[in-house]
Scaffold this motif. Structure first.
Motif, mmCIF file in Angstrom:
data_model
loop_
_atom_site.group_PDB
_atom_site.id
_atom_site.type_symbol
_atom_site.label_atom_id
_atom_site.label_comp_id
_atom_site.label_asym_id
_atom_site.label_seq_id
_atom_site.Cartn_x
_atom_site.Cartn_y
_atom_site.Cartn_z
ATOM 1 N N UNK A 14 -6.867 -27.888 47.412
ATOM 2 C CA UNK A 14 -7.686 -26.767 47.861
ATOM 3 C C UNK A 14 -7.468 -25.560 46.949
ATOM 4 N N UNK A 15 -8.541 -24.878 46.562
ATOM 5 C CA UNK A 15 -8.377 -23.682 45.723
ATOM 6 C C UNK A 15 -7.608 -22.595 46.464
ATOM 7 N N UNK A 16 -6.774 -21.876 45.728
ATOM 8 C CA UNK A 16 -5.982 -20.793 46.306
ATOM 9 C C UNK A 16 -6.074 -19.581 45.376
ATOM 10 N N UNK A 17 -7.211 -18.877 45.425
ATOM 11 C CA UNK A 17 -7.408 -17.765 44.492
ATOM 12 C C UNK A 17 -6.452 -16.601 44.703
ATOM 13 N N UNK A 18 -5.835 -16.523 45.874
ATOM 14 C CA UNK A 18 -4.934 -15.398 46.148
ATOM 15 C C UNK A 18 -3.481 -15.716 45.820
ATOM 16 N N UNK A 19 -3.016 -16.905 46.244
ATOM 17 C CA UNK A 19 -1.603 -17.215 46.060
ATOM 18 C C UNK A 19 -1.303 -18.235 44.993
ATOM 19 N N UNK A 20 -2.319 -18.758 44.323
ATOM 20 C CA UNK A 20 -2.105 -19.797 43.320
ATOM 21 C C UNK A 20 -1.520 -19.257 42.028
ATOM 22 N N UNK A 21 -1.096 -20.160 41.132
ATOM 23 C CA UNK A 21 -0.491 -19.745 39.864
ATOM 24 C C UNK A 21 -1.465 -18.950 38.997
ATOM 25 N N UNK A 22 -0.951 -17.902 38.387
ATOM 26 C CA UNK A 22 -1.748 -17.108 37.453
ATOM 27 C C UNK A 22 -1.071 -17.089 36.098
ATOM 28 N N UNK A 23 -1.885 -16.991 35.065
ATOM 29 C CA UNK A 23 -1.404 -17.081 33.691
ATOM 30 C C UNK A 23 -1.689 -15.786 32.954
ATOM 31 N N UNK A 24 -0.670 -15.233 32.322
ATOM 32 C CA UNK A 24 -0.825 -13.970 31.606
ATOM 33 C C UNK A 24 -0.076 -14.026 30.285
ATOM 34 N N UNK A 25 -0.575 -13.257 29.335
ATOM 35 C CA UNK A 25 0.102 -13.089 28.051
ATOM 36 C C UNK A 25 0.937 -11.818 28.139
ATOM 37 N N UNK A 26 2.187 -11.893 27.714
ATOM 38 C CA UNK A 26 3.085 -10.738 27.774
ATOM 39 C C UNK A 26 3.369 -10.223 26.363
ATOM 40 N N UNK A 27 4.067 -9.106 26.300
ATOM 41 C CA UNK A 27 4.462 -8.570 25.003
ATOM 42 C C UNK A 27 5.499 -9.451 24.321
ATOM 43 N N UNK A 28 6.196 -10.273 25.118
ATOM 44 C CA UNK A 28 7.275 -11.090 24.559
ATOM 45 C C UNK A 28 6.764 -12.215 23.664
ATOM 46 N N UNK A 29 5.562 -12.727 23.957
ATOM 47 C CA UNK A 29 5.059 -13.878 23.205
ATOM 48 C C UNK A 29 3.561 -14.014 23.434
ATOM 49 N N UNK A 30 2.848 -14.588 22.465
ATOM 50 C CA UNK A 30 1.407 -14.755 22.622
ATOM 51 C C UNK A 30 1.011 -15.931 23.506
#
Length: 244
Positions: A191-207
């Motif tokens: 089931x989709x979980x747009x609120x609590x599911x995993x999110x992916x982000x790019x940080x300053x530490x690495x691309x």
């Protein structure tokens, strides 16, 4: 035909065998997906797979007396993704990682089984690895096979609307009964979980993107310790990832 395989940074006391030949058998795909995402005891006949053949495949994939099966995916920039059926006497795991011959280390995506750790890929990364085939060398080249092999590593709160259809088409292409592929795809994606599911982000530490899930090996940059240029090359090979 299978052949022995050496991965320099991997366990040196285990015998590995290249097992891309398994991909020709629809039974492998159902076993791979039910062992890693679904219910391995689920009836298999609705998917067009004989129960005895399925049980035999599960035994083959989990036998600690046999060399560990390895399935590979080569992708842009000289990188390779691996799925290894790591079978000890008392536990079974399927380990997923990426490697580049110049790194001197492995980039762990995660694993399924007794020591579950995931997700290891965003939807963008999964689709990129499925469709960007590097010419030459061994490994799976069919986009549907590549997608299904790495599907157990998927975890993304921002799955697009077409995700179920994409997975269903891949299942049907790999021999799962077409009229059951949509239902199986929905089960595998959950089931989709747009609120609590995993999110992916790019940080300053690495691309290379990191994951918000506390259970993901990718809470830290993938292949931590590689050079900045190598990290940028990996990020490019993975197709980049949206921020936010």
């Amino acid at each position: 035909m299978t052949m022995g395989l050496h991965i320099p940074e991997y366990l040196q006391d285990r015998e590995l065998v290249a097992s891309e030949d398994l991909a020709r058998d629809p039974v492998f795909w159902l076993a791979h997906l039910l062992l890693t995402i679904g219910d391995p005891g689920e009836p298999t006949e609705p998917y067009g797979v004989d129960a005895a053949a399925y049980d035999a495949m599960v035994d083959r994939l989990s036998d600690p007396e046999l060399p560990w099966p390895v399935v590979r995916i080569r992708f842009d920039g000289g990188h390779t993704a691996y799925a290894v059926y790591a079978n000890e006497e008392d536990e079974n795991n399927v380990e997923f990682f990426v490697r580049h011959p110049r790194w001197g280390r492995l980039g762990h995506l995660g694993q399924c089984g007794a020591d579950d750790a995931r997700p290891g890929l965003s939807w963008t990364e999964l689709r990129t690895l499925a469709t960007r085939t590097q010419d030459g060398g061994e490994g799976l080249t069919d986009p549907s096979e590549r997608l299904l092999l790495l599907l157990p590593m998927l975890g993304d709160a921002a799955l697009p609307a077409e995700a179920r259809d994409v997975v269903a088409r891949a299942l049907a292409h790999c021999g799962i009964r077409a009229d059951a592929a949509g239902e199986l795809a929905a089960t595998l994606l959950g089931e989709p979980d747009p609120d609590g599911g995993p999110r992916w982000t790019v940080t300053e530490a690495a691309p290379v993107a990191v994951c918000s899930s506390p259970y993901s090996p990718r809470r830290v940059p993938l292949a931590l310790g590689i050079t900045p240029d190598q990290a940028q090359a990996l990020a490019t090979a993975l197709g980049g990832t949206r921020a936010g």
